[in-house]
Scaffold this active site. Structure first.
Site, PDB file in Angstrom:
ATOM      1  CB  SER A 142      48.135  11.679 -55.179  1.00  0.00           C
ATOM      2  OG  SER A 142      49.380  11.059 -54.950  1.00  0.00           O
ATOM      3  CE1 TYR A 155      45.910   6.677 -54.747  1.00  0.00           C
ATOM      4  CE2 TYR A 155      47.884   7.801 -55.516  1.00  0.00           C
ATOM      5  CZ  TYR A 155      46.857   7.673 -54.600  1.00  0.00           C
ATOM      6  OH  TYR A 155      46.776   8.554 -53.534  1.00  0.00           O
TER       7      TYR A 155
END
Ligand SMILES: NC(=O)c1ccc[n+]([C@@H]2O[C@H](COP(=O)([O-])OP(=O)(O)OC[C@H]3O[C@@H](n4cnc5c(N)ncnc54)[C@H](OP(=O)(O)O)[C@@H]3O)[C@@H](O)[C@H]2O)c1
Length: 252
Positions: A142, A155
């Site tokens: 990501s 995350y």
């Protein structure tokens, strides 16, 4: 060749979003695909839809974090294929909070699914990837791996860890004929992000910062995953392909 003919591929988290688009793209390019997810009715419904189109696909209810499910996956590959050409570690989750507000259970869950499971699955399926002699692992990371983009700390930690996992495995397994790469999406419209992106105060700063002035479509991410899975990308290993509409090179 610009196809995936005769390739056997596993895609985790294949019922929704980017994983689902990757399943469709791989099948279109001629691969045989085994996809996983936890929700049984989603798995069965997607498998049925694809089989009705005479595609070579199997859906498996499997939680990427559970040892017995990893074993079930490995057993299936041994029984049906005897080798594995492509592993896409796509399954991922997020819980958005301020760092101080996470419970231990919450941050461990994010790390288990996004960081530990890709390592365990790569490790577990290594013998089959090695038997292929020409295989490829693609880890879905990501933009949050490289910059703070407001996702919450666990995350970001999980995805940056996944990038170094990618590089270290690429070096260690190059001699076994296994390439290992990552692909880092910026905001992509999927069930994971839909509610977030529907809020005007959230979407406005994203579009302002993104030169292409839109979020991505899952199919655009699937195209990159497909390229990294193909023999056409045979000299690329240990890399992270950033697909962010120009966000990261836009300083002002
Ligand atoms: N969408 C974005 O903007 C974006 C941006 C950057 C990175 N990413 C990354 O891209 C990947 C896919 O994201 P997405 O947006 O497509 O997510 P999504 O729409 O929420 O889909 C996630 C898929 O993974 C499955 N899954 C979740 N946990 C699992 C587990 N433990 N074991 C097996 N399957 C599991 C889900 O099905 P079940 O719930 O039924 O298991 C679903 O099929 C993730 O790694 C995410 O972090 C997404």
């Amino acid at each position: 060749m610009w196809n995936l003919k005769e390739k056997k591929a596993v895609i985790t988290g294949g019922t929704k979003g980017i994983g689902r688009a990757a399943v469709e793209s791989f099948l279109e390019l001629g691969a045989e695909v085994l996809f996983t997810a936890r929700n049984e009715s989603d798995v069965k419904a997607f498998e049925k839809e694809l089989k009705e189109r005479n595609l070579s696909v199997t859906g498996m209810v499997s939680d990427a974090t559970l040892k017995q499910d990893q074993q079930k996956l490995s057993h299936w590959i041994e029984q049906h294929w005897g080798k594995l050409d492509i592993l896409v570690n796509n399954a991922g989750v997020n819980i958005r909070k301020k760092a101080a507000d996470y419970s231990e259970e919450e941050y461990r869950k994010v790390l288990e699914i996004n960081l530990i499971a890709p390592f365990e699955l790569s490790q577990k399926l290594f013998p089959f990837l090695k038997l292929s002699g020409n295989s490829s692992i693609i880890n879905i990371a990501s933009s949050a791996a490289m910059q703070d983009v407001g996702t919450g700390v666990p995350y970001a930690m999980s995805k940056s860890g996944l990038l170094q996992q990618t590089r270290s495995l690429a070096v260690e397994w190059a001699g076994d004929g296994i390439r290992v790469n990552a692909m880092s999406p910026w905001f992509t419209e999927t069930p994971l992000t839909r509610t977030y992106l529907e809020q005007p105060e959230k979407i406005a700063p994203i579009l302002k910062r993104t030169p292409l002035k839109r979020v991505a479509r899952a199919e655009e991410m699937a195209a990159i995953i497909s390229f990294l899975a193909m023999d056409k990308s045979s000299y690329i290993t240990g890399q992270n392909i950033v697909a962010d509409g120009g966000m990261s090179i836009n300083a002002i």
